[in-house]
Write a protein that holds these residues in place. Structure first.
Motif, PDB file in Angstrom:
ATOM      1  N   ARG A 171       1.622  -8.743  -7.290  1.00 18.71           N
ATOM      2  CA  ARG A 171       2.946  -8.483  -6.549  1.00 18.71           C
ATOM      3  C   ARG A 171       3.032  -9.484  -5.498  1.00 18.71           C
ATOM      4  N   VAL A 209       2.164   5.423   5.268  1.00 19.20           N
ATOM      5  CA  VAL A 209       3.436   4.849   4.630  1.00 19.20           C
ATOM      6  C   VAL A 209       2.984   4.885   3.116  1.00 19.20           C
ATOM      7  N   GLN A 210       4.354   5.569   2.563  1.00 18.11           N
ATOM      8  CA  GLN A 210       4.125   6.110   0.853  1.00 18.11           C
ATOM      9  C   GLN A 210       4.182   4.576   0.083  1.00 18.11           C
ATOM     10  N   PRO A 211       3.538   4.433  -0.850  1.00 16.87           N
ATOM     11  CA  PRO A 211       3.813   3.310  -1.895  1.00 16.87           C
ATOM     12  C   PRO A 211       5.042   3.421  -2.469  1.00 16.87           C
ATOM     13  N   PRO A 212       5.430   2.218  -2.690  1.00 16.88           N
ATOM     14  CA  PRO A 212       4.909   0.877  -2.756  1.00 16.88           C
ATOM     15  C   PRO A 212       4.852   0.043  -1.125  1.00 16.88           C
ATOM     16  N   TYR A 231      -3.462  -7.573  -5.173  1.00 18.12           N
ATOM     17  CA  TYR A 231      -4.213  -7.147  -6.499  1.00 18.12           C
ATOM     18  C   TYR A 231      -3.600  -6.658  -7.683  1.00 18.12           C
ATOM     19  N   LEU A 232      -2.401  -6.430  -7.514  1.00 19.73           N
ATOM     20  CA  LEU A 232      -1.650  -6.064  -8.850  1.00 19.73           C
ATOM     21  C   LEU A 232      -0.642  -7.288  -9.293  1.00 19.73           C
ATOM     22  N   ASP A 289       3.585 -11.235 -11.394  1.00 19.28           N
ATOM     23  CA  ASP A 289       2.763 -12.192 -12.176  1.00 19.28           C
ATOM     24  C   ASP A 289       1.547 -11.306 -12.658  1.00 19.28           C
ATOM     25  N   THR A 290       0.904 -11.706 -14.035  1.00 15.16           N
ATOM     26  CA  THR A 290      -0.136 -11.054 -14.133  1.00 15.16           C
ATOM     27  C   THR A 290      -1.500 -11.596 -13.623  1.00 15.16           C
ATOM     28  N   GLN A 324       7.240  -4.730  -6.883  1.00 10.28           N
ATOM     29  CA  GLN A 324       7.615  -5.481  -8.174  1.00 10.28           C
ATOM     30  C   GLN A 324       6.372  -6.520  -8.491  1.00 10.28           C
ATOM     31  N   ILE A 325       5.876  -6.075  -9.882  1.00 11.22           N
ATOM     32  CA  ILE A 325       4.732  -6.975 -10.240  1.00 11.22           C
ATOM     33  C   ILE A 325       5.245  -8.316 -10.810  1.00 11.22           C
ATOM     34  N   ALA A 363      10.776  -7.197  -4.561  1.00 16.27           N
ATOM     35  CA  ALA A 363      11.090  -5.691  -4.051  1.00 16.27           C
ATOM     36  C   ALA A 363       9.481  -5.684  -3.887  1.00 16.27           C
TER      37      ALA A 363
END
Ligand SMILES: Nc1ncnc2c1ncn2[C@@H]1O[C@H](COP(=O)(O)OP(=O)(O)OP(=O)(O)O)[C@@H](O)[C@H]1O
Ligand SMILES: Nc1ncnc2c1ncn2[C@@H]1O[C@H](COP(=O)(O)OP(=O)(O)OP(=O)(O)O)[C@@H](O)[C@H]1O
Ligand SMILES: [Mg+2]
Ligand SMILES: [Mg+2]
Lengths: 318, 491, 634, 268
Positions: free
Chosen positions: D61, D217-220, D58-59, D41-42, D38-39, D35
């Motif tokens: 994802r 466009v709105q996040p995500p 950067y997050l 990985d750290t 969706q994150i 998605a």
């Protein structure tokens, strides 16, 4: 200049003033229509209705809109753009150094980019479909398509951080010699110039190629006219309208459309001031900035129109 | 870390320091009443002094005031330091203090601190260096309140703030809003031997990458607000990093008086929906401390450590949300670049919601006008709160029923009563207990989902010494300029 | 004898997108000796221009030289580098383009362009070049030779531009000049002077020439050798006298024969009495450019009080000197050029000066075929689309119906259907001209203004087009205004003829009378200037002219007769001051002249003009035989 | 034996390229393994690896998935808004060469005015008035670039409008629209298509600026430009997350421009 042309030019300038009035009115009411006013913005997260109301009163923001507009207009007619709602300082005083900076940057960029763009654009058109043209096409398109902030950031990271050739920030105060001037302006000007140039090159190339298919160009070739002369003397006068227009359009954003560059190089120019003022709803400054942008814009486009008009009237060219 | 390692050296005097803060705009000001941003606070500390300063653990320490005393915690007597002079040479007197404090109450001043200043019912000079402040009610935390940088002391009668006239460690040499603030050392500074620096230049660079580039390229020596993502690179290149465990937090406020927030279960469900670890690790890359839906950071001495950490529990969240019956209310969550990291936190939340089958729309609003137009005005929206000098202020301004920034419109008479009790309570143990209970109440009842407290990150070049973390705010409670010195400054 | 130009087995193909390459020129070989002139003659669209261009090492866009060798002045032009070609073109070999209207840069003054070849090849200083240019202008009989260079292309007439183009080619004194139909738009009087000028320049400097034309009479005057082309192939080549006098190839024979067009046999008007119904009537029309004076009339009058009428079903020929206002007249009638004063009536209704105010029906019924075929075809449109649009617009034909009709129209003007899919840039000059005519016919007009529609056509095709016009007139009663400088054509298709001089109608007469009766002095000059298809005619004509004619005056008369300075019967004191009277002769002819009608009848045994129709062709059989040879049989 | 490979015609190539991007826009997200929010990985700015075939952003994802969504929004919104702005601008620009002078005066000055109003102001006003609706976004972008298209096409059309073949068409009595559409436009294709191509690029960039302001466009979800912007810090690590979206933008825009160029180069 013939009398007829002079009349046309005069009329063109006259109507340009109409645009100016339109823009000033539009900007005023658009800003007014934005949610929040300077009182809200000043207090920010700490705003409470009472505090905001009080501030509004002290800034005369509780006067009706049209009255404020009339005040501003009256001031403007006397050459006084008013005082900043936020700082209370005269707008002219706040604008002047920024305008100087912006003009410096825009001027330097223009000086670099216009001749180069003309040269490269014409070269591309002349050597159309050669390797040179293909490389230039991809290069110019590439430059336009990469976001400006990325170009600037990469440039700074490479030249200022890694190689340490130039400073990362463009601090005008440090300029005491031509060398320093070049160093300080190298990054922002080259970034800006590459973007403006790329746009101009594309349009110049296209307009010239269009003209190159004309029979009189073929005739010039058959006369043994060298390519440079064909381009400059035969094709350019016929494409001068669109070309001047393309240049004007590209340059018109150099004053107001360079927020990114000003931010990244921490260069205090008008664009940043305008953005700040919009965010803070500092109407007198917004108005004056918009007026300046509009003036430069109208100056450029009117110039382009006049060039086109003159060429139209002279022969049957562009 | 570097600074710590060599902190044994004695400070050196001299040198010039360039500092880049997070933002600069025409709203930059020298008027303490209008200080709103970190750069303003730093500027304030540069040119002005407060009556007290807050030290690293937020304890008020005397500054321009030598003593602040009260018998009834309501009437406070302030005795000023002797021999302090303004930059224009005038001596500091009681009238200056009265003027400086009282002006915040005047609506025309448009003071950011007006809500706080209303507490002071009467301010009057009782001697050349004596000031008496009468509060609306007893408040044991009054000295902390005076630690707000907005309450720093200006010369009596000052109305033109295009130039400063403070008593601070630096004298302003250039101030152009949105561009730069420059100062030179105040040779007659009362607080000597500080400051160490001869001169300082301060600018604001809002673009993250440029600010870091300026540091990397050596154009500036210290930058505020390092992006966690660049920490690895900065460290790799030998730059120092100052991690200050400040109590700044970004929270989701669910209004309890409208929208789905009227359902208690909805609020509870949302609280369980926050994946706090992920927010800390992915959004802040570990430079944050877990929040527990109450506004007091773990470092604070009043922190309710025994309050169980609310976990990320999708099942419970689903249970509560189902129960509330508004799983798909369609009410959007408002976030904005104006509220630090709120967009990313919203995304984390949204994904969690999606996992339990809930559709949670996000609306990212422009930073422009967010605070006035959207914040606290919609059923669900993110806010961002800076630490206040005292718990009392935090509770009074953000959670009491009458608090101006009661984000979730939470009303609890018991909480209000506890607030008053704590104010007049000199006994530290009792107060600790009261504050503990108040934290529990917020944790349980308020519509505040507080996933994490952010750690303030600032970076400095290796030549900068003397920076130490502080709870009072970034860069030593915004007061670093009177502490730092340069390794290559003149001896 | 060295060959200055030597082409062997030349192949040129047209490359159209996606399609296979079409051969345009096939296996053409030709040689031109130094100082000689080669005439390229042949069918319109046969590849003359293409070959001419290839001599400069150039192929038009979309075409490519695919084989053969072209040696010019010792260089193989197909192997020359771009730089060499540049130095070569304009200096060693220069070119006079067929379409002078589009070959001049609209944004530059003409003078600038004319001296440019000299300037870019550094062959002379600006002053020298300008001096030379003015001399050439004078030799080419251009008006205001000193100042015409300051004007822009759109301000000149087609014939004037053509002469400027020639001047441009000659200004550098090149070794070779390629003329691509340089006199098509010139009236015969001017043509004589221009041809004479060419000849003397070429002879003086020993210039080698290639002369593309379809006018065999001109060929006879100026060329030494000729090559006859058809369908991109050489049909016959040899000395001019041989080719014209004793053609061996069928096609050449046809071509030569077609030069003798029979005069019109007047037929009764099909529907109505011509005298009663006039299609078009002009009275006192004034057109001009420049500032308007107090009376609202333009400063520079191009047409001055022109009154004409065209009876229904008839053809009015307009003849006159290049630049006298013929095209302007056509443009005025069609509404493209508003008039300042006067009245135009079309089918009994007054026409608005502004086309926008005319009715759709008026627009349909009145069609113009412009002189400059290049400029009126939209370069982005296929030929088929251009014609079909008119069919759809005026006649509501769509789809296959329109396409078939367009194909039929192309048949009528003798063009292959394949052209329907081409763009205008891919056609030859004569093809474009015929397309324009076809497009005008597509509207089913009542009156067609034909502005030199046969100028770029070879005699065979020209005769066919004239026959077509006559046929349409017979069948549909179409009327024409036929602007031309070809007096044979006038006699062949016109009922009446108007002679224009300096924007004034100096004579209005029946076309048959061109050979007989009284005439305006200018008409006489015109008629006597029609070239004959025999070598040496030009020399004779020039000598005769120099001997018999008064020296033209340099001063223009203030009032009075415009022809005064050149008139051989001028009466100073009368002609140059008083308003010119119009004399109506017994036959209905009207002549604007002071001299009385009797005196205007040319001296001669039978009182007729030299019969240019029955001009002798050296070495041919009797003219009668040719007269019955009807080339326009289709 | 000679084998003739027939290249697709220019129009076909334009069609194919747009088709490719449109298909990618429509169905690309179906290929996304994760998605967009969706994150996974750290590790942020992770390089290309097994689990995340295009690295992480950067997050943390999945960049590949986000890219697929970004293509969708960028292509759709930019195509629509470019079509809008160029449609209006060109129509008006060409039309004013065939209308009475006062129309040009009014339209031209209005366009000049719109052009000199900062787009920031427009955008903020639109957000305030219409929120974040996609319709409003497309219209805003359209309006912002209309004056540019207007000026360019007018400058080009002026030359053509004076050609004799236009006079002939007017003399025939053709309607204004026909003259604009069929007579004038085909003759300015070259420069016009170059301009349209440029405007498409501008639209891609403007979209990311508007997204930054909140009107996009709105996040995500993201658009391509915003993808670059939000990952720009990855630059110092040479992260895929900033390089790849940039390349995708370049491939998208340069490709479209090249094909437009090729179309323009040939007469229809
Ligand atoms: N690009 C092209 N592709 C295909 N055929 C072409 C192309 N250009 C010209 N032609 C054809 O080549 C032939 C030769 O043209 P050219 O202009 O040389 O004729 P021409 O002999 O000069 O005729 P005219 O006397 O009418 O001027 C014509 O039939 C024309 O239709
Ligand atoms: N725009 C203009 N401005 C000034 N003079 C013009 C303009 N257009 C044409 N003329 C002049 O008008 C005169 C008549 O031109 P016109 O085209 O009608 O001549 P023409 O009789 O058709 O000649 P040709 O046989 O050479 O085609 C010419 O002398 C020309 O120089
Ligand atoms: Mg030809
Ligand atoms: Mg003519």
């Amino acid at each position: 200049m013939s009398a007829g042309l002079a009349r046309l030019v005069a009329r063109r300038i006259g109507t340009a003033l109409c645009s100016l009035v339109f823009v000033v009115v539009a900007i005023f009411f658009m800003t007014a229509a934005l949610p929040g006013d300077v009182a809200d913005m000043l207090l920010g997260q700490n705003a409470t209705p009472a505090a905001a109301q009080a501030l509004r009163h002290s800034l005369h923001l509780d006067q009706p809109l049209w009255l404020r507009f009339m005040h501003w207009c009256a001031g403007m007619l006397h050459g006084d753009p008013g005082t900043s709602l936020l700082t209370g300082r005269p707008v002219s005083e706040m604008l002047a150094p920024r305008l100087y900076n912006s003009l410096l940057l825009a001027g330097a960029t223009t000086v670099v980019s216009v001749p180069l763009a003309l040269l490269l654009g014409l070269a591309c058109a002349t050597w159309r479909d050669t390797h040179f043209d293909r490389v230039m096409t991809v290069l110019t398109l590439g430059v336009v398509s990469v976001p400006a902030f990325l170009i600037a950031t990469v440039a700074v990271f490479v030249f200022a951080v890694q190689f340490r050739i130039v400073p990362a920030l463009s601090d005008i105060r440090s300029i005491h010699s031509v060398g320093q001037f070049i160093l300080t302006f190298a990054m922002p000007v080259s970034t800006l110039a590459s973007i403006t140039m790329a746009q101009m090159i594309r349009m110049i190339r296209a307009c010239m190629i269009d003209v190159f298919s004309a029979p009189y160009i073929e005739m010039a070739v058959l006369k043994g006219v060298p390519p440079i002369r064909i381009v400059l003397h035969h094709a350019l006068p016929n494409a001068i309208g669109p070309v001047a227009n393309a240049i004007a359009l590209s340059l018109s954003s150099l004053l107001g459309g360079v927020v990114v560059i000003e931010t990244i190089f921490n260069y205090p120019g008008l664009a940043q001031l305008m953005v700040d003022s919009v965010m803070l709803r500092d109407v007198p400054i917004i108005q004056s900035c918009a007026l300046l942008f509009c003036l430069t814009y109208l100056f450029l486009t009117t110039l382009a129109d006049i060039v086109a008009l003159a060429s139209v009237r002279k022969g049957r060219g562009a | 870390a570097r600074a710590q390692a060599v902190s044994g050296e004695p400070p050196r005097r001299g040198g010039h320091l360039n500092f880049a803060g997070l933002a600069a705009s025409t709203a930059d000001t020298l008027d303490p009443a209008r200080f709103a941003l970190a750069t303003d606070y730093i500027r304030g500390h540069m040119f002005y002094d407060g009556l007290v300063t807050l030290d690293a653990d937020m304890t008020p320490r005397p500054a321009l005031a030598e003593r602040i005393e009260s018998d009834d915690l309501r009437t406070w007597h302030i005795t000023l330091r002797r021999g302090v002079a303004f930059h224009d040479g005038a001596a500091l007197g009681a009238a200056d203090v009265v003027y400086s404090l009282a002006r915040h109450k005047d609506p025309a001043t448009a003071s950011q601190q007006r809500a706080v200043a209303q507490e002071m019912a009467e301010i009057k000079a009782t001697g050349p260096l004596e000031v008496q402040v009468t509060l609306n009610g007893p408040n044991v935390d009054f000295p902390s309140m005076l630690g707000l940088v907005g309450f720093c002391i200006v010369r009596e009668g000052t109305t033109d703030f295009s130039r400063e006239n403070g008593t601070g460690p630096f004298i302003c040499t250039e101030f152009s809003p949105g561009v730069r603030t420059s100062g030179r050392r105040n040779p007659d500074y009362w607080g000597g031997p500080a400051p160490w620096l001869d001169s300082v230049d301060m600018t604001g660079i809002s673009d993250d990458m440029s600010r870091h580039n300026a540091l990397l390229a050596g154009d500036v020596d210290i930058i505020a607000s390092v992006n966690p993502r660049l920490v690895r690179m900065l460290r790799g290149r030998g730059f120092g990093l100052l991690e200050s465990p400040v109590g700044t937090y970004t929270d989701l406020a669910i209004r309890l008086d409208q929208g789905p927030g009227r359902m208690q279960d909805f609020v509870t469900g949302m609280k369980y929906l926050f994946n706090r670890e992920q927010v800390r690790d992915s959004v802040f890359l570990g430079f944050a401390r877990l929040g527990n839906d109450q506004p007091i950071a773990p470092e604070n001495r009043y922190f309710a450590a025994d309050l169980p950490q609310r976990p990320f529990d999708p099942d419970r969240a689903r249970f509560h949300l189902r129960k509330s019956g508004v799983m798909d209310s369609g009410v959007p969550v408002l976030c904005s670049p104006a509220a630090l990291a709120s967009v990313d936190i919203a995304v984390v939340l949204q994904y969690a919601a999606q996992q339990i089958g809930m559709d949670l729309p996000i609306r990212r609003m422009p930073a422009d006008g967010y605070w006035t137009e959207y914040w606290m005005k919609t059923p669900m929206g993110f806010g961002n709160t800076n630490p206040r000098p005292s718990l009392d202020m935090t509770f009074a301004l953000n959670f009491a029923s009458s608090a101006p920034w009661n984000e979730s419109r939470w009303h609890d008479p018991r909480f209000d009563q506890l607030l008053l009790d704590a104010r007049s309570q000199r006994n530290e143990t009792v107060r600790r207990q009261i504050y503990h209970d108040m934290q529990v109440m917020i944790h349980e009842g308020a519509g505040i989902c507080l996933p994490a407290f952010t750690t303030s990150l600032d970076a400095f070049s290796p030549r900068v010494r003397g920076l130490r973390p502080s709870q009072a705010g970034q860069l030593m409670g915004y007061d670093f300029l009177s502490h730092v010195w340069l390794a290559d400054g003149a001896a | 004898m060295t060959h200055m130009i030597s082409v062997s087995n030349l192949e040129i193909v047209g490359r159209r997108r996606h399609g296979p390459a079409v051969p345009i020129v096939r296996d053409v070989s030709l040689d031109v000796a130094e100082g000689q002139m080669l005439a390229l003659i042949g069918e319109s669209g046969s590849g003359k221009t293409t070959i001419a261009l290839s001599l400069l090492g150039h192929a038009r866009a979309g075409c490519a030289i695919s084989g053969g060798r072209i040696m010019v002045a010792g260089h193989d032009v197909t192997t020359m580098t771009a730089g060499e070609l540049r130095a070569f073109r304009g200096r060693t070999i220069s070119y006079v383009a067929q379409n002078a209207g589009t070959a001049f840069n609209p944004a530059l003054s003409l003078g600038q362009q004319v001296i440019e070849p000299a300037r870019v090849h550094w062959s002379m200083t600006r002053a020298q070049a300008e001096h030379k240019m003015i001399d050439l202008f004078r030799a080419l009989a251009l008006p205001d030779p000193e100042t015409i260079g300051a004007r822009y292309p759109h301000q000149l007439s087609g014939g004037q531009l053509q002469r400027l183009m020639a001047a441009m080619a000659l200004v550098t004194d090149p070794e070779i000049v390629v003329f691509d139909e340089p006199t098509t738009a010139l009236d015969v009087t001017t043509q004589i002077e221009v041809l004479a000028a060419f000849r003397s320049v070429l002879a003086d400097r020993g210039i080698t020439g290639v002369y593309v034309t379809h006018d065999l009479a001109v060929v006879a005057q100026i060329a030494d050798h000729a090559v006859v082309l058809r369908h991109g192939q050489v049909r016959e080549s040899g000395p001019v006298a041989e080719i014209l006098g004793n053609p061996r190839d069928d096609y050449t024979r046809e071509l030569v024969a077609a030069c003798r067009i029979p005069p019109r046999t007047t037929f009764p008007a099909p529907v109505l009495d011509r005298a009663v119904e006039t299609v078009l009537d002009l009275s006192g029309v004034i057109v001009g450019y420049g500032r308007l004076d107090a009376a609202g009339l333009p400063e520079r009058r191009i047409l001055d009080e022109v009154s004409l009428s065209v009876p229904r079903g008839s053809t009015l020929g307009i003849i006159g000197e290049s630049g006298c206002g013929k095209s302007t007249l056509a443009r005025t009638i069609s509404g493209l050029q508003p008039w300042a004063a006067g009245q135009v009536t079309f089918r009994g209704e007054a026409l608005a000066p502004d086309i926008a105010r005319r009715t759709r029906e008026q627009r349909r019924r009145l069609q113009i075929v412009a002189q400059n075929a290049d400029m009126v075809l939209n370069p982005a449109w296929r030929i088929g689309a251009s014609i079909e649009r008119v069919l759809t617009f005026f006649r509501g034909l769509k789809g296959a119906e329109a396409r078939n009709e367009a194909a039929r129209l192309l048949d009528m003007v003798r063009l292959p259907h394949a052209l329907l899919d081409r763009l205008p840039g891919e056609l030859s000059g004569g093809q474009k001209q015929r397309i324009n005519f076809a497009r005008a016919l597509a509207a089913r007009p009542d009156l067609v203004l034909c502005d030199e529609i046969t100028a770029a056509l070879d005699p065979v095709v020209a005769a066919a087009i004239l026959e077509l016009m006559a046929e349409l007139q017979r069948e549909l009663g179409i009327s024409y205004i036929f602007i031309t400088h070809d007096l044979h054509a006038v006699r062949a298709v016109c009922d009446d003829v108007a002679v224009l001089y300096g924007g004034k109608v100096v004579e209005h007469n029946s076309s048959q009378s061109l050979t007989t009766g009284a005439h305006h002095p200018y008409t006489r000059l015109l008629v006597s200037s029609v070239p004959e298809m025999r070598a040496g005619w030009l020399t004779e004509a020039m000598t005769a002219r120099q001997a018999g004619r008064p020296e033209p005056l340099q001063v223009a008369p203030q009032g009075g007769c415009r022809f005064f300075p050149r008139c051989d019967v001028r009466m100073p004191g009368t002609c140059d001051h008083n308003p010119v009277p119009v004399q109506i002769l017994p036959g209905g002819a009207r002549i604007a002249c002071f001299t009385n009608a009797a005196a205007l009848v040319p001296d001669g045994d039978d009182g007729s003009c030299p019969d240019f129709h029955n001009r002798p062709i050296s070495g041919t059989d009797s003219p009668e035989e040719v007269r019955h040879d009807d080339p326009a049989s289709f | 034996m000679k084998v003739r490979v027939s290249l697709p015609s220019a129009t076909q190539r334009v069609g194919m390229l747009f088709g490719f991007w449109l298909v990618l826009a429509m169905f690309g997200p179906l290929l996304a393994p994760y998605a967009p929010g969706q994150i996974i990985d750290t590790q942020v700015f992770a390089p290309i690896s097994h689990q995340h075939w295009l690295g992480t952003d950067y997050l943390g994802r999945d960049l590949g998935s986000r890219l697929l969504y970004a293509v969708r929004y960028t292509v759709l919104i930019c195509t629509l808004s470019t079509a809008f702005s160029c449609g209006c601008g060109i129509l008006l620009g060409v039309a004013t060469t065939a209308t009475p002078a006062w129309v040009e005066q009014v339209a031209g000055r209005l366009m000049d005015g719109i052009l000199s109003i900062p787009s920031l102001l427009c955008a903020l006003l639109v957000i305030a008035a219409f929120g974040d609706s996609l319709m409003a976004l497309v219209l805003t972008m359209g309006v912002i670039y209309t004056p540019g298209a207007y000026r360019t096409s007018r400058a080009l059309a002026l030359r053509i409008a004076r050609m004799d073949y236009i006079t002939v068409a007017m003399a025939r009595g053709e309607g204004r629209l026909f003259i604009i559409w069929r007579e004038i436009l085909p003759n300015m294709r070259g420069p016009l298509l170059a301009d349209v191509g440029l405007r498409f690029i501008y639209a891609v960039l403007l979209l990311s600026n508007l997204s930054f302001l909140g009107l996009g466009v709105q996040p995500p979800l993201v658009d391509l430009g915003s993808l670059v912007r939000e990952n720009v810090l990855g630059l110092v690590y040479g992260a895929v997350a900033v390089v790849l979206p940039t390349i995708v933008i370049a491939v998208l825009t340069v490709g479209i421009n090249l094909v437009l160029d090729a179309t323009a180069g040939r007469r229809s």
